[in-house]
Design a protein around this motif. Structure first.
Motif, PDB file in Angstrom:
ATOM      1  N   ASN A 113       0.823  -1.207   0.000  1.00  0.00           N
ATOM      2  CA  ASN A 113       0.000   0.000   0.000  1.00  0.00           C
ATOM      3  C   ASN A 113       0.862   1.264   0.000  1.00  0.00           C
ATOM      4  OD1 ASN A 113      -2.529  -1.220  -0.072  1.00  0.00           O
ATOM      5  ND2 ASN A 113      -2.616  -1.453   2.144  1.00  0.00           N
ATOM      6  N   ARG A 140       0.836   4.052  -2.887  1.00  0.00           N
ATOM      7  CA  ARG A 140       0.643   5.472  -2.550  1.00  0.00           C
ATOM      8  C   ARG A 140       1.815   6.308  -3.073  1.00  0.00           C
ATOM      9  NH1 ARG A 140      -2.391   8.292   1.156  1.00  0.00           N
ATOM     10  NH2 ARG A 140      -1.508  10.258   1.899  1.00  0.00           N
ATOM     11  N   ARG A 197      -7.420   0.415   2.192  1.00  0.00           N
ATOM     12  CA  ARG A 197      -6.486   1.257   1.435  1.00  0.00           C
ATOM     13  C   ARG A 197      -6.176   0.634   0.067  1.00  0.00           C
ATOM     14  NH1 ARG A 197      -3.700   1.660   6.680  1.00  0.00           N
ATOM     15  NH2 ARG A 197      -4.084   3.720   7.567  1.00  0.00           N
ATOM     16  N   PHE A 226     -11.031   9.245   5.126  1.00  0.00           N
ATOM     17  CA  PHE A 226     -10.853   8.205   4.113  1.00  0.00           C
ATOM     18  C   PHE A 226     -12.170   7.916   3.403  1.00  0.00           C
ATOM     19  CE2 PHE A 226     -10.924   3.703   2.928  1.00  0.00           C
ATOM     20  CZ  PHE A 226      -9.802   3.637   2.123  1.00  0.00           C
TER      21      PHE A 226
END
Length: 434
Positions: free
Chosen positions: A178, A182, A213, A249
């Motif tokens: 993740n 990102r 995520r 989020f």
């Protein structure tokens, strides 16, 4: 009197019914004021004084008075003459100091502390450290992101992901994957992110937060690659699985999901924009949805200009540009319903096409998406039907020699005579058996 003075100097919450119950925020403020004092004492108690870890971490904590430090050192030496430091406690101390530095906005020192903790983690291969290591990985990337140096640690994150894979650290693999996604998406490197995602080990979702995520990043990648159906599914699933406390989020997931649904030609329900705590954040996207639903190009342009800063911050400006075609298509659909005959000049005027030659722009507008997917799908269906027909024809049974010329009369007599002789011979054999 002495007790009264001490209570005034160090007020404690009263247990009487008439006193007001202190809020959680007040408790947190009191705890935050004591962190600097307690943190130094905690390091002295856990770590061996004079060790490398103690010297490095104590440098980030404000020093106390020399007298107090001497007393604490002597007391700790008397209480614990010999200490055996566990790696888990050392990593936990690194995590506490890192959180303290980020909370105090000392980002450069946080970068140095996180880098030192990562170097220490590489030398540890203990499954009991995996949970703490995953948290350190996150704050390691976060500290570099706060200073705008996220590209510097990309190679190190790849190396850490490889180490986690070899050590079967599944939680570390998910966290680092993740973080790498990102990192790539932060610099708009969507192709590299998709290549990494497709070749990385399968995401087993050992942590719900990491899985949310991952779904969000996957949805963003699919959106940029024009795979809106898969992107919609991933983004909506991420929004549903996210904890209620993760409001920021969930807002980001809803923003991208709204744009994806608009690009698919759908109009999101009003209840999506009225979720508790999200009304203000989703207000620009509500007005944008209203402009797309009406098909008013001028209103769409005004909304895009009014909230351009918000769209740029959310990194959704490119998707807003894509929506212009949907607005024009909706406007044309409304015009075709209302008018049986209308000139192109009037169409351009009603669509409010601001250009030097609006009539030419109106002629060039395509109501349907100029793509080859329908033609390719239609051709594949035709080819499938033709192949099935050919296979069915091959499977049919025909009488022998039908494709040849018909036999002559003489050959027919000879063939019939041979058949009669054969039948007579078979009959004689049957009589002999009896």
């Amino acid at each position: 009197m002495t007790q009264d003075v001490e209570m005034k100097d160090h007020p404690t919450p009263s247990h009487s019914v008439s006193s007001a119950v202190p809020s959680t925020l007040q408790h947190l403020k009191e705890i935050a004021s004591l962190i600097e004092t307690v943190l130094s004492a905690f390091l002295d108690y856990i770590l061996v004084p004079g060790s490398e870890a103690h010297a490095r971490l104590s440098a980030y904590v404000p020093k106390e008075d020399e007298h107090e430090m001497e007393v604490d050192t002597a007391t700790s030496a008397i209480q614990t003459p010999s200490k055996h430091l566990l790696p888990e406690l050392e990593i936990y101390c690194y995590l506490l100091i890192l959180l303290f530095l980020i909370d105090r906005k000392r980002y450069n020192e946080a970068k140095a502390c996180s880098s030192a903790s990562i170097v220490r983690l590489k030398n540890l291969n203990r499954r009991t450290v995996d949970v703490l290591a995953s948290r350190l990985y996150f704050y390691y990337s976060y500290s570099y992101e706060l200073t705008g140096d996220l590209a510097e640690i990309r190679g190190n994150l790849l190396a850490l992901h490889r180490i986690a894979t070899l050590r079967h650290d599944e939680l570390g693999q998910e966290t680092l994957l993740n973080l790498l996604l990102r990192n790539y998406l932060h610099y708009n490197l969507y192709d590299q992110a998709e290549k990494l995602r497709s070749k990385a080990p399968r995401f087993e979702a050992h942590s719900n937060q990491q899985f949310c995520r991952y779904l969000f990043y996957l949805g963003k990648i699919r959106t940029i690659q024009l795979e809106y159906t898969d992107a919609k599914e991933s983004l909506l699933q991420a929004a549903r699985k996210a904890p209620v406390a993760a409001r920021g989020f969930r807002i980001q997931c809803n923003k991208w999901a709204i744009l994806v649904r608009l690009l698919l030609g759908e109009i999101p329900e009003r209840t999506i924009f009225m979720q508790k705590g999200m009304e203000k954040a989703l207000r620009p996207y509500f007005e944008l949805t209203n402009a797309v639903r009406i098909g008013d190009l001028e209103l769409f342009r005004n909304v895009a200009e009014k909230f351009s800063a918000t769209f740029s911050t959310d990194r959704t400006h490119n998707l807003i540009v894509r929506l212009r075609h949907n607005v024009i298509r909706t406007g044309l659909r409304n015009i075709s319903i209302s008018y049986s005959r209308i000139s192109l000049a009037d169409v351009a005027q009603k669509l409010r096409l601001n250009s030097l030659n609006p009539v030419a722009d109106a002629e060039s507008i395509e109501i349907f998406t100029p793509a080859n997917e329908p033609q390719i799908a239609f051709n594949s269906r035709i080819a499938f039907c033709l192949n099935m027909h050919n296979e069915a024809v091959r499977a049919l049974r025909f009488p022998p020699n039908t494709h040849k010329e018909r036999e002559s009369a003489e050959k027919r007599r000879e063939r019939q005579q041979q058949e009669q002789e054969l039948a007579k011979h078979i009959a004689e054999e049957d009589d002999d058996d009896f």
